[in-house]
Motif scaffolding. Structure first.
Motif, PDB file in Angstrom:
ATOM      1  N   PHE A   1      13.838   5.625  -2.960  1.00  0.00           N
ATOM      2  CA  PHE A   1      12.914   6.083  -1.921  1.00  0.00           C
ATOM      3  C   PHE A   1      13.202   7.542  -1.559  1.00  0.00           C
ATOM      4  O   PHE A   1      12.302   8.335  -1.322  1.00  0.00           O
ATOM      5  CB  PHE A   1      13.085   5.239  -0.649  1.00  0.00           C
TER       6      PHE A   1
ATOM      7  N   LEU B   1      -1.822   9.124   0.760  1.00  0.00           N
ATOM      8  CA  LEU B   1      -0.556   9.769   1.128  1.00  0.00           C
ATOM      9  C   LEU B   1       0.552   9.055   0.377  1.00  0.00           C
ATOM     10  O   LEU B   1       1.429   9.657  -0.233  1.00  0.00           O
ATOM     11  CB  LEU B   1      -0.317   9.625   2.641  1.00  0.00           C
ATOM     12  N   VAL B   2       0.438   7.708   0.448  1.00  0.00           N
ATOM     13  CA  VAL B   2       1.524   6.875  -0.043  1.00  0.00           C
ATOM     14  C   VAL B   2       1.746   7.026  -1.550  1.00  0.00           C
ATOM     15  O   VAL B   2       2.837   6.821  -2.048  1.00  0.00           O
ATOM     16  CB  VAL B   2       1.217   5.408   0.379  1.00  0.00           C
TER      17      VAL B   2
ATOM     18  N   TYR C   1      11.456   4.771   3.063  1.00  0.00           N
ATOM     19  CA  TYR C   1      12.463   5.714   3.537  1.00  0.00           C
ATOM     20  C   TYR C   1      12.141   7.101   2.993  1.00  0.00           C
ATOM     21  O   TYR C   1      11.566   7.239   1.923  1.00  0.00           O
ATOM     22  CB  TYR C   1      13.860   5.274   3.048  1.00  0.00           C
TER      23      TYR C   1
ATOM     24  N   THR D   1      -0.181  -5.232   6.864  1.00  0.00           N
ATOM     25  CA  THR D   1       1.275  -5.093   7.023  1.00  0.00           C
ATOM     26  C   THR D   1       1.728  -5.614   8.382  1.00  0.00           C
ATOM     27  O   THR D   1       2.708  -6.345   8.486  1.00  0.00           O
ATOM     28  CB  THR D   1       1.634  -3.605   6.969  1.00  0.00           C
TER      29      THR D   1
ATOM     30  N   ARG E   1       7.652   2.737  -7.787  1.00  0.00           N
ATOM     31  CA  ARG E   1       7.831   4.134  -8.158  1.00  0.00           C
ATOM     32  C   ARG E   1       7.822   4.232  -9.685  1.00  0.00           C
ATOM     33  O   ARG E   1       8.092   3.245 -10.363  1.00  0.00           O
ATOM     34  CB  ARG E   1       9.197   4.670  -7.658  1.00  0.00           C
TER      35      ARG E   1
ATOM     36  N   GLY F   1       2.963   4.815  10.213  1.00  0.00           N
ATOM     37  CA  GLY F   1       2.488   3.943  11.288  1.00  0.00           C
ATOM     38  C   GLY F   1       3.559   3.042  11.859  1.00  0.00           C
ATOM     39  O   GLY F   1       3.268   2.143  12.634  1.00  0.00           O
TER      40      GLY F   1
ATOM     41  N   HIS G   1       8.105   9.619   2.339  1.00  0.00           N
ATOM     42  CA  HIS G   1       6.898   8.789   2.467  1.00  0.00           C
ATOM     43  C   HIS G   1       7.080   7.680   3.488  1.00  0.00           C
ATOM     44  O   HIS G   1       6.247   6.779   3.566  1.00  0.00           O
ATOM     45  CB  HIS G   1       6.539   8.167   1.119  1.00  0.00           C
TER      46      HIS G   1
ATOM     47  N   CYS H   1       6.881   5.073   6.240  1.00  0.00           N
ATOM     48  CA  CYS H   1       5.653   4.649   6.912  1.00  0.00           C
ATOM     49  C   CYS H   1       5.360   5.508   8.145  1.00  0.00           C
ATOM     50  O   CYS H   1       6.171   5.595   9.057  1.00  0.00           O
ATOM     51  CB  CYS H   1       5.793   3.189   7.314  1.00  0.00           C
TER      52      CYS H   1
ATOM     53  N   HIS I   1       1.698  16.265  -1.128  1.00  0.00           N
ATOM     54  CA  HIS I   1       1.885  15.227  -0.116  1.00  0.00           C
ATOM     55  C   HIS I   1       2.349  15.737   1.248  1.00  0.00           C
ATOM     56  O   HIS I   1       1.745  15.437   2.277  1.00  0.00           O
ATOM     57  CB  HIS I   1       2.867  14.164  -0.655  1.00  0.00           C
TER      58      HIS I   1
ATOM     59  N   THR J   1      12.113  -1.851   5.086  1.00  0.00           N
ATOM     60  CA  THR J   1      10.759  -2.411   5.061  1.00  0.00           C
ATOM     61  C   THR J   1       9.688  -1.340   5.253  1.00  0.00           C
ATOM     62  O   THR J   1       8.581  -1.463   4.737  1.00  0.00           O
ATOM     63  CB  THR J   1      10.660  -3.521   6.139  1.00  0.00           C
TER      64      THR J   1
ATOM     65  N   ALA K   1      -3.218  -0.661   5.009  1.00  0.00           N
ATOM     66  CA  ALA K   1      -1.881  -0.192   5.417  1.00  0.00           C
ATOM     67  C   ALA K   1      -1.633  -0.489   6.884  1.00  0.00           C
ATOM     68  O   ALA K   1      -0.542  -0.881   7.287  1.00  0.00           O
ATOM     69  CB  ALA K   1      -1.763   1.313   5.166  1.00  0.00           C
TER      70      ALA K   1
ATOM     71  N   ARG L   1       0.767  15.206   4.941  1.00  0.00           N
ATOM     72  CA  ARG L   1       1.432  14.336   5.921  1.00  0.00           C
ATOM     73  C   ARG L   1       1.619  15.076   7.251  1.00  0.00           C
ATOM     74  O   ARG L   1       1.378  14.544   8.323  1.00  0.00           O
ATOM     75  CB  ARG L   1       2.781  13.881   5.344  1.00  0.00           C
TER      76      ARG L   1
HETATM   77  C1  HEM Z   1       3.555   4.012   4.150  1.00  0.00           C
HETATM   78  C2  HEM Z   1       5.224  -0.403   5.328  1.00  0.00           C
HETATM   79  C3  HEM Z   1       2.375  -0.436   9.271  1.00  0.00           C
HETATM   80  C4  HEM Z   1       0.376   3.719   7.817  1.00  0.00           C
HETATM   81  C5  HEM Z   1       4.220   2.817   4.131  1.00  0.00           C
HETATM   82  C6  HEM Z   1       5.178   2.427   3.118  1.00  0.00           C
HETATM   83  C7  HEM Z   1       5.633   1.198   3.455  1.00  0.00           C
HETATM   84  C8  HEM Z   1       4.981   0.786   4.667  1.00  0.00           C
HETATM   85  C9  HEM Z   1       6.652   0.376   2.670  1.00  0.00           C
HETATM   86  C10 HEM Z   1       5.611   3.273   1.903  1.00  0.00           C
HETATM   87  C11 HEM Z   1       6.882   3.990   2.273  1.00  0.00           C
HETATM   88  C12 HEM Z   1       7.521   4.827   1.201  1.00  0.00           C
HETATM   89  O1  HEM Z   1       6.946   5.016   0.119  1.00  0.00           O
HETATM   90  O2  HEM Z   1       8.671   5.307   1.461  1.00  0.00           O
HETATM   91  C13 HEM Z   1       4.616  -0.769   6.519  1.00  0.00           C
HETATM   92  C14 HEM Z   1       4.943  -1.964   7.267  1.00  0.00           C
HETATM   93  C15 HEM Z   1       4.154  -1.967   8.387  1.00  0.00           C
HETATM   94  C16 HEM Z   1       3.316  -0.773   8.329  1.00  0.00           C
HETATM   95  C17 HEM Z   1       5.992  -2.977   6.864  1.00  0.00           C
HETATM   96  C18 HEM Z   1       4.068  -2.964   9.503  1.00  0.00           C
HETATM   97  C19 HEM Z   1       5.031  -3.768   9.861  1.00  0.00           C
HETATM   98  C20 HEM Z   1       1.574   0.689   9.220  1.00  0.00           C
HETATM   99  C21 HEM Z   1       0.567   1.030  10.190  1.00  0.00           C
HETATM  100  C22 HEM Z   1      -0.015   2.195   9.757  1.00  0.00           C
HETATM  101  C23 HEM Z   1       0.651   2.588   8.532  1.00  0.00           C
HETATM  102  C24 HEM Z   1       0.272   0.245  11.447  1.00  0.00           C
HETATM  103  C25 HEM Z   1      -1.124   3.021  10.347  1.00  0.00           C
HETATM  104  C26 HEM Z   1      -1.586   2.935  11.514  1.00  0.00           C
HETATM  105  C27 HEM Z   1       1.107   4.178   6.734  1.00  0.00           C
HETATM  106  C28 HEM Z   1       0.864   5.440   6.062  1.00  0.00           C
HETATM  107  C29 HEM Z   1       1.787   5.523   5.014  1.00  0.00           C
HETATM  108  C30 HEM Z   1       2.560   4.299   5.047  1.00  0.00           C
HETATM  109  C31 HEM Z   1      -0.199   6.465   6.423  1.00  0.00           C
HETATM  110  C32 HEM Z   1       1.926   6.648   3.991  1.00  0.00           C
HETATM  111  C33 HEM Z   1       2.992   7.646   4.421  1.00  0.00           C
HETATM  112  C34 HEM Z   1       3.299   8.713   3.379  1.00  0.00           C
HETATM  113  O3  HEM Z   1       3.215   8.430   2.189  1.00  0.00           O
HETATM  114  O4  HEM Z   1       3.668   9.828   3.780  1.00  0.00           O
HETATM  115  N1  HEM Z   1       4.125   1.784   5.060  1.00  0.00           N
HETATM  116  N2  HEM Z   1       3.636  -0.087   7.178  1.00  0.00           N
HETATM  117  N3  HEM Z   1       1.596   1.638   8.240  1.00  0.00           N
HETATM  118  N4  HEM Z   1       2.150   3.519   6.107  1.00  0.00           N
HETATM  119 FE1  HEM Z   1       2.917   1.753   6.708  1.00  0.00          FE
END
Ligand code: HEM
Ligand code: FES
Length: 773
Positions: free
Chosen positions: A71, A108-109, A371, A269, A317, A378, A374, A376, A116, A368, A265, A120
Motif C-alpha cells: 500500500f 482516484l482509487v 494505507y 463499504t 495492485r 471517506g 490512496h 480511503c 492522482h 481496512t 465506495a 486527491r
Molecule cells: C479508497 C475502504 C468508506 C471514499 C478506499 C480504499 C479502501 C477503502 C480499501 C483504497 C485504499 C488504498 O488503495 O490504499 C473503505 C471502507 C469504508 C470506506 C472499508 C467503510 C467502512 C468510504 C466512504 C467514502 C469513501 C464513506 C466516501 C464518502 C473513498 C475514496 C477513495 C477510497 C474517494 C479513493 C482515495 C484515493 O485513491 O486517493 N476506501 N472505504 N470510502 N475511499 Fe473508501
C-alpha cells in the motif's frame, strides 16, 4: 487461467515453480473465504505468506508488513487494476457493456501518479473534519428515524431496515445525488461488485453487464443534472466546481467514472462494515454489553470491528517493475491480491490478534481503509456513521439479540458483509418506554482516530515488591478477575501517571510469566531526574490502588526463527530482556544474556535470572571489577544471530555503531519506548513557533515533537493518516515562513512556494511558521 502446467496438470507459478496444494485449492469465491476471510487464509499467513493462486492468476499477500509495504509504495505497486474485472468477461458481456457506452476509467482509487495526488488534494476539502462536523446531525437524524420505525416491532432485518438504507441515503447526500434517483441503486451496486470483484458465470455476466451498463448511464444522467446546478453542498457539486478551476486535474472522464464508483465506495463499504460490526458484537454478547455500559468505548470499538471483520477484505495492485514481496520474486506486470483481512489478524503486528478487544490500543492500525497515498478519503465519514449506529442501537436496544440464521454473502474477493442480519428483542423492555430521557442522550462522535484515554483499563495493584535499590515490581489485575489480552515477550503497557493536572503516559515492559492471563507485571525504576512518571508510579503503587493502563503493544518482538539470540540489558532495561530470555528458554532456542548494572543491589531480577537461566547469564558489575565490553560481547555476530538490547542511551549508541560492521546491521533490535517520536532526533532538531492565524494561538513546537502532535495537544483538530509524510491528509496552509519539507506528497513547485506543509513530518527552516488554522 494463468500458470497451469500442461505436462502433469499440476499448477505452477508464472516462473514455472510448482504451486502448493493449498495455494492451488484457494478460492475467494467459496463459503469459507466469504464467511471469514481472515481465518480462511490464516494458514497462508503462517506457512506461505505470499503465494500464487492459479484460480485467480494473482499473487496473494497475507502478512501485515507486506500488505502495508505494498500500500505504501504506490509507484512500484500501481493501483491501476483496483477496479479491473477480476474475472475476464465473455465477448457477449463486453458487447452489452459497449452498447451502453460503458467507459469506466481512472477515478482516484485506481489512478497513478503524478495525476492522482493533485486530484486527491483538490477534492479533499469536503472530507476534512470541519466539513464532516456539518454532517453529524443529518446522520444521527437518519439513524434515529430508522430505529423509530422498528423499535416496537420486536424483530427486524437490520440490514434492510437500517444498516443498508441509512448509509445509502448518507452516501447520496454526501455525494449530492438527488434523492429521487436513489431507487435502482441496490441492484446496480451489487452488479458492480460482482462485475468487478466476483466470478459470474457466462449467463450471469450478460445479466450483470446490463445492470452495470444501466448504472453507467444512470451515473451520466445524475452528473448531467449536477452540472446544470453545481451549487449544492455535495462532493460531486464541489468536484464540478473544482473542474472549472482545474480542468486538467478534474477531467470529464474522471467525473463520470467517480460518479459511478463513488456511490459504491461511499455506500456498500459502510453498509457492510456496519452489519459486520453489529453481528460481531452480538455474537460476543459480553462485548456488546460492555459498549452499552461504556459508550465512550464505541469509537475504539469501531476500529476494532473494522480490524477484526472489515468490509473490504482484499485490494489489488500490479507490479510496475521486477520486485520482491516477503522474499518472493515478483515480476513486472504481476497482479497482487493484498488481503487486509488476514493482515489485520497478523500476530506479528497485533498482540493476541485473534482476540476481539474494543480496548485494543492499536486497533486503528488496521489496513481496512488501505494505507498511504490512496488511503480511503471517506474513512472519517464511515467512522462517524458506524459510531452513531452503535450509539443509537446500544442506547435504545441494549437487549438486542441475534436470531439464529445462515448468513449469505455476495461471492467476491473484496466487499464483504452479510446480506441480512435478523435480530430480535422484547419491546416491553425498551429503555425509552420506562425513561424517555434515554432519547435525549447524545454521545459525542469522534472525528478521526479515537482518543486513547477512553480505552484505558482501570486495573488494581495487587502486589508491590522491592526487587532492587529503587526498583519495584508491580502486579496489576482486572478488578473483576477477568482474563487479560495475551502478550508476547517484548510487549509493554502504557500507564497514565498524573503530574499535577497533566496526564503523563509512560511505557513499561511486561516481565511476568506470559502464561499468567490474569495479571500484568512491570518493573519500575525510580529515576533520579524523573519528570513525574516513575515518581508517580513509586508513590502510588500500593496494594488496592487503581492504575489506568492501555495495551499491551509490542514494538520489540523476538525473532523465534533466529539461530542464536544475544540479549543485552543495561540497568532497568532488563525488563523486556528478561521476558525475551524466558521465552527463548521455553522455546529451546540458543541464547545468552548480558546484563550490566551499577552495582549488584541496583540490578533487578538477578536472583530469578540466575535461577532460571544459569550459565546463559553473564553479569557485569563495575563495583565487582567487571565492566561490559560490548565489542567483546558482540565480537561474533554472524548471519543467523539476532541481538536484542535495552538500556541507557550511551549503551544503545555504542551498539548502533558496532552494528554498522556486522554482516546485517538489521540484526540489532533496540527497545526505545518512543514510537513515532523515535524518528525525530532532539539533538539535531530545533524548536520553533507556529502561529495559527485562524485560532489566534502561538504554539511552541519542541525539538522532540512534530507540528501535528503539538497541534493536537492544543486541541486543534487536524486529520492524519500515515503520519510519515505519505498520504497528504495532514496538510496545512502556510502563510509565512520557510518549510523544511520532509514528505513525499508535495511536488517541487509546492515545496519552493512554501505555501503548504505536511504537519506530521515537515518542520520550520527558521524559528517561526504562520499557518492558516
Ligand atoms: C479508497 C475502504 C468508506 C471514499 C478506499 C480504499 C479502501 C477503502 C480499501 C483504497 C485504499 C488504498 O488503495 O490504499 C473503505 C471502507 C469504508 C470506506 C472499508 C467503510 C467502512 C468510504 C466512504 C467514502 C469513501 C464513506 C466516501 C464518502 C473513498 C475514496 C477513495 C477510497 C474517494 C479513493 C482515495 C484515493 O485513491 O486517493 N476506501 N472505504 N470510502 N475511499 Fe473508501
Ligand atoms: Fe500522511 Fe501527514 S502525510 S499524515
Amino acid at each position: 487461467m494463468t500458470g497451469e502446467s500442461v505436462a502433469q496438470g499440476c499448477p505452477v507459478t508464472p516462473q514455472g515453480c510448482p504451486v502448493s496444494d493449498r495455494a492451488a485449492a484457494f478460492t475467494p469465491f467459496g463459503d469459507e473465504y466469504q464467511h471469514d476471510p481472515g481465518a480462511a487464509l490464516a494458514w497462508a499467513r503462517e506457512q506461505e505468506p505470499v503465494f500464487y493462486s492459479p484460480e485467480l492468476g494473482y499473487w496473494v499477500v497475507t502478512r501485515y508488513e507486506d500488505v502495508k509495504a505494498i500500500f505504501r509504495d504506490n509507484i512500484t505497486f500501481s493501483p491501476s487494476i483496483a477496479l479491473e474485472k477480476i474475472t475476464p468477461t465473455i465477448t457477449e458481456a463486453d458487447e452489452v457493456l459497449r452498447s451502453y457506452g460503458y467507459a469506466m476509467n481512472r477515478t482516484l482509487v485506481n489512478e497513478d501518479e503524478p495525476e492522482h495526488m493533485p486530484r486527491r488534494r483538490v477534492l479533499m476539502e469536503p472530507f476534512t473534519a470541519p466539513a464532516l462536523v456539518e454532517r453529524e446531525d443529518m446522520v444521527r437524524r437518519m439513524a434515529r428515524e430508522a430505529v423509530d420505525a422498528f423499535v416496537d416491532d420486536g424483530e427486524v432485518d437490520l440490514v434492510t431496515e437500517m444498516l443498508y438504507q441509512v448509509p445509502l441515503t448518507v452516501a447520496m447526500r454526501f455525494l449530492g445525488v438527488p434523492e429521487e434517483d436513489i431507487g435502482p441503486l441496490k441492484e446496480y451496486s451489487v452488479a458492480h461488485t460482482v462485475n468487478t470483484w466476483g466470478r459470474p458465470n457466462p449467463e450471469e455476466q450478460v445479466r450483470v453487464a446490463h445492470a452495470v451498463g444501466n448504472f453507467w448511464r444512470y451515473a451520466g444522467h445524475v452528473l448531467d443534472k449536477i452540472r446544470q446546478d453545481p451549487s449544492g453542498p455535495g462532493w460531486m457539486q464541489y468536484s464540478v466546481r473544482k473542474q472549472a478551476e482545474h480542468p486538467d486535474v478534474v477531467t470529464d472522464s474522471y467525473l463520470h467514472s467517480i460518479m459511478m464508483a463513488g456511490i459504491v465506495a461511499a455506500h456498500e463499504t459502510t453498509a457492510h462494515a456496519a452489519a459486520n460490526a453489529v453481528k460481531l458484537l452480538l455474537e460476543r454478547r459480553e462485548r456488546w454489553e460492555e459498549l452499552c455500559a461504556r459508550p465512550a468505548l464505541i469509537p475504539n470499538a469501531v476500529e476494532e470491528c473494522l480490524r477484526y471483520s472489515g468490509s473490504v477484505a482484499a485490494w489489488r495492485r500490479v507490479a510496475t517493475t521486477d520486485t520482491e514481496v516477503g522474499g518472493v520474486s515478483i515480476a513486472e506486470g504481476s497482479k497482487l491480491l493484498i488481503v487486509q483481512a488476514t493482515a489485520n489478524r497478523d500476530p506479528r503486528h497485533f498482540e493476541d490478534a485473534e482476540r476481539f478487544d474494543p480496548r485494543r490500543e492499536s486497533a486503528g492500525e488496521h489496513l481496512t481503509f488501505g494505507y498511504g497515498a490512496h488511503q480511503c478519503m471517506g474513512k472519517n465519514l464511515a467512522r462517524m456513521e458506524l459510531q452513531i449506529f452503535l450509539q443509537e442501537l446500544t442506547t435504545r436496544l441494549p437487549h438486542l439479540e441475534l436470531v439464529e440464521q445462515d448468513f449469505q454473502y455476495v461471492p467476491n474477493t473484496s466487499f464483504r458483509g452479510p446480506e441480512h442480519l435478523r435480530v430480535r428483542w422484547d419491546p416491553a423492555r425498551n429503555p425509552e418506554r420506562h425513561d424517555p430521557r434515554v432519547l435525549e442522550v447524545r454521545h459525542p462522535v469522534t472525528i478521526g482516530e479515537p482518543s486513547k484515554h477512553a480505552i484505558s483499563r482501570a486495573m488494581t495493584v495487587t502486589r508491590v515488591e522491592r526487587v532492587a535499590e529503587r526498583v519495584v515490581r508491580i502486579r496489576l489485575e482486572e478488578p473483576d478477575g477477568k482474563p487479560l489480552p495475551a502478550w508476547t515477550s517484548g510487549a509493554h503497557i502504557d500507564v497514565d501517571c498524573l503530574d499535577g493536572d497533566e496526564v503523563l503516559t509512560r511505557q513499561f515492559s511486561l516481565c511476568g510469566p506470559p502464561d499468567d492471563h490474569h495479571a500484568y507485571e512491570i518493573g519500575v525504576l525510580l529515576e533520579t531526574d524523573s519528570r513525574g512518571g516513575s515518581r508517580w508510579v513509586h508513590e502510588n503503587a500500593v496494594e488496592g490502588a487503581t492504575f489506568h493502563v492501555r495495551g499491551p503493544r509490542n514494538h520489540f518482538r523476538l525473532d523465534a526463527d533466529a539461530e542464536r539470540l544475544v540479549l543485552v540489558a543495561g540497568g532497568i532495561g532488563i525488563t523486556p530482556v528478561l521476558a525475551h530470555a524466558d521465552r527463548a528458554k521455553s522455546m529451546g532456542l540458543d541464547y545468552e544474556i548480558h546484563y550490566a548494572g551499577r552495582a549488584a543491589e541496583h540490578m533487578a531480577f538477578l536472583d530469578r535470572l540466575r535461577r532460571d537461566h544459569g550459565d546463559r547469564l553473564h553479569t557485569y558489575v563495575p563495583t565487582e571489577g567487571h565492566r561490559m565490553d560490548l565489542a567483546r560481547v558482540l565480537a561474533d555476530v554472524s548471519a543467523g544471530t539476532q541481538v536484542y538490547a535495552c538500556g541507557p542511551d550511551r549503551m544503545v549508541q555504542a551498539l548502533e555503531e558496532l552494528a554498522e560492521s556486522w554482516p546485517d546491521p538489521g540484526a540489532l533490535h533496540v527497545e526505545h519506548f518512543s514510537s513515532a517520536l523515535g524518528a525525530l532526533d532532539p539533538g539535531v532538531e530545533h524548536a520553533f513557533d507556529v502561529v495559527l492565524s485562524d485560532s489566534g494561538l502561538t504554539l511552541r513546537v519542541p525539538p522532540d515533537k512534530t507540528v501535528l502532535q503539538t497541534l493536537r495537544e492544543h486541541n486543534i483538530d487536524i486529520q492524519s493518516d500515515c503520519e510519515e509524510g505519505l498520504c497528504g491528509s495532514c496538510e496545512a496552509p502556510v502563510l509565512a515562513g520557510d518549510v523544511d519539507h520532509r514528505d513525499v506528497v508535495l511536488g517541487r513547485g509546492d515545496r519552493a512556494a512554501h505555501s503548504r506543509m505536511m504537519t506530521c513530518c515537515s518542520r520550520a527552516c527558521g524559528d517561526r511558521l504562520v499557518l492558516q488554522l
